[in-house]
Design an enzyme around this catalytic site. Structure first.
Site, short mmCIF file in Angstrom:
data_model
loop_
_atom_site.label_atom_id
_atom_site.label_comp_id
_atom_site.label_asym_id
_atom_site.label_seq_id
_atom_site.Cartn_x
_atom_site.Cartn_y
_atom_site.Cartn_z
N ASP A 1 53.39 -15.41 48.65
CA ASP A 1 52.87 -16.02 49.88
C ASP A 1 52.50 -14.92 50.89
O ASP A 1 52.69 -13.74 50.63
CB ASP A 1 53.96 -16.96 50.43
CG ASP A 1 53.38 -18.16 51.14
OD1 ASP A 1 52.21 -18.08 51.57
OD2 ASP A 1 54.08 -19.17 51.29
N ASP B 1 48.14 -26.11 53.17
CA ASP B 1 49.19 -26.69 52.32
C ASP B 1 48.96 -28.19 52.16
O ASP B 1 48.66 -28.88 53.14
CB ASP B 1 50.56 -26.56 53.00
CG ASP B 1 51.09 -25.14 52.95
OD1 ASP B 1 50.37 -24.23 52.51
OD2 ASP B 1 52.25 -24.97 53.37
C1 GLA Z 1 53.64 -21.74 52.55
C2 GLA Z 1 52.98 -22.08 51.22
C3 GLA Z 1 53.64 -23.31 50.62
C4 GLA Z 1 55.12 -23.06 50.43
C5 GLA Z 1 55.75 -22.66 51.75
C6 GLA Z 1 57.20 -22.22 51.58
O1 GLA Z 1 53.42 -22.70 53.51
O2 GLA Z 1 51.61 -22.29 51.38
O3 GLA Z 1 53.04 -23.62 49.37
O4 GLA Z 1 55.31 -22.06 49.47
O5 GLA Z 1 55.04 -21.58 52.36
O6 GLA Z 1 57.79 -21.84 52.78
#
Ligand code: GLA
Length: 435
Positions: free
Chosen positions: A160, A221
């Protein structure tokens, strides 16, 4: 001694390898598996919620279900841990440590368990100082963390980009990928590199991203709602000229997890997510409680015909080819190819909210399907085989509100043209259109 011919082949293969993506030989079709985040988030409260917290037990349970309830047989392969797995602090030697209470046997033991069931094991980290949920990130520990993951038998790393400078990612992501490769263990490399750069107003260098990552996120997300799924569908449709050419075997756009079987999507909307993800050549990472999923949602996730579209070996991502008054048509070239003619998966999506199904009628030719020998057309949800249709045949589908009809049209070799069946469900329409 090798002939000049075999050397030429070798050089061409190397050159193709160089330009065609991360050369780790992995993810030649979009990865499929189960990922904790969307459904289980950062639930660390194992005292009060032992069944749903991010823990060794949750992942072992999902591993068992993947194998015992047909998901693995349908192609789902990875069990992926997401955020909130480590201790807040590294150990005195600077190594990441899984939460001691929630992962009491350590990650190697969990990964061994996953492997013992014939599956693969994925883990999450973050290029920055912290993960998005505030756990230690890999910056300053790239080599050490890569080797920790290799020693745990990790097969897939999602990296990430929280708490990092988006401009640093152009060297940071390739460097962590290099460290993964140096371990000698093959690990699928999932990057969030472009999405953080896009949010920061930077232009991602997709040539480099394709070269260094097996998959990457471009957009928000996913959340547990139809509005979220729609926003992703729109993003991929509206930016397809930039996004689509980047996909191919070994390197995929990742529109995020499947939320089918959770709380936010109706049955129709769930079918739409699955169909469009297949058209997009998307990774199929379910984030759902497989212990309680209802059978009709399980059936969507295990629809072999749609999975086959998603996993088509050509790896060409599909596009939105029509959008008018709430009706969209999406199309993806797939195998088999005959002469100049691809086969296609075609999805008709109804985004309208007037509560009655909409009819969509279109000839195969209007969809760009011109093979004179015709196409065998099949509905992938309804199990209807329309037989072999010629390009001038008009097909008519009824699409439910927020629903989808997905067909595949297999190009026929020239000799099959004579085999057009005389009766099909739309026989009258065909007769009309042939006159
Ligand atoms: C980000 C990513 C998600 C998830 C969260 C975890 O928002 O895009 O897919 O992995 O972090 O904290």
């Amino acid at each position: 001694m090798a002939s000049w011919k075999s050397w030429t082949v070798f050089v061409v293969v190397c050159l193709l390898g160089k330009i065609s993506g991360l050369d780790n030989g992995l993810a030649l079709t979009p990865p499929m598996g189960w990922l904790a985040w969307e459904r289980f988030r950062c639930n660390t409260d194992c005292k009060n919620d032992p069944d749903n917290c991010i823990s060794d037990r949750l992942f072992r349970t999902m591993t068992d279900i993947l194998v015992n309830e047909g998901y693995a047989a349908a192609g789902y392969e990875y069990i992926n841990v997401d955020d909130c797995w480590p201790e807040r602090e590294r150990d005195p030697r600077g190594r990441l440590v899984p939460d001691r209470e929630r992962f009491p046997y350590g990650m190697k033991s969990l990964s061994d368990y996953v492997h013992s069931k014939g599956l693969k094991f994925g883990i999450y980290e973050d290029y920055g100082n912290f993960t998005c949920a505030g756990y230690p990130g890999v910056v300053g520990h790239l080599a050490g963390d890569a080797s920790t993951f290799a020693s745990w038998g990790v097969d897939y790393v999602k990296l990430d980009g929280c708490y990092a400078l988006p401009a640093d990612m152009d060297h940071g992501y390739p460097e962590f990928g290099r460290q993964l490769n140096l371990t000698g263990r093959q690990m699928v490399y999932s990057c969030s590199w472009p999405v953080y750069q896009i949010y920061a107003g930077l232009q991602p260098n997709f040539t480099s991203i394709i070269e260094h990552c097996n998959l990457w996120r471009n957009f928000d997300d996913i959340q547990d709602s139809w509005a979220s799924v729609e926003s992703i569908i729109d993003y991929y449709g509206n930016h397809q000229d930039v996004i689509v050419p980047n996909a191919g075997p070994g390197h995929w756009n990742d529109p995020d997890m499947l939320i089918i079987g959770n709380f936010g999507l109706s049955y129709e909307q769930s079918k739409t997510q699955f169909a469009i993800w297949a058209i997009l050549a998307a990774p199929l990472l379910m984030s759902v409680d497989l212990r309680t999923i209802r059978p009709e949602y399980k059936a969507i996730l295990q629809n072999r015909k749609i999975i086959e579209v998603d996993q088509d070996p050509l790896g060409i991502q599909g596009r939105r080819i029509y959008k008018h008054r709430g009706i969209e048509i999406w199309s993806r070239p797939i195998l088999p190819i005959h002469g100049q003619h691809y086969s296609y998966a075609v999805a008709f999506v109804n985004r309208r909210t007037d509560g009655t199904p909409s009819d969509v009628a279109v000839t195969l030719r209007e969809l760009g399907l011109n093979n004179p020998a015709g196409y065998r057309v099949e509905d992938l949800y309804e199990d209807v085989d329309y037989g072999v249709l010629s390009p001038q045949t008009k097909i008519k589908v009824k699409v439910n509100p927020s629903g989808v009809v997905i067909l595949r049209a297999d190009a026929q070799p020239p000799f099959a043209y004579n085999a057009i069946p005389t009766r099909t469900p739309y026989n009258d329409v065909f007769r009309l259109s042939r006159k």
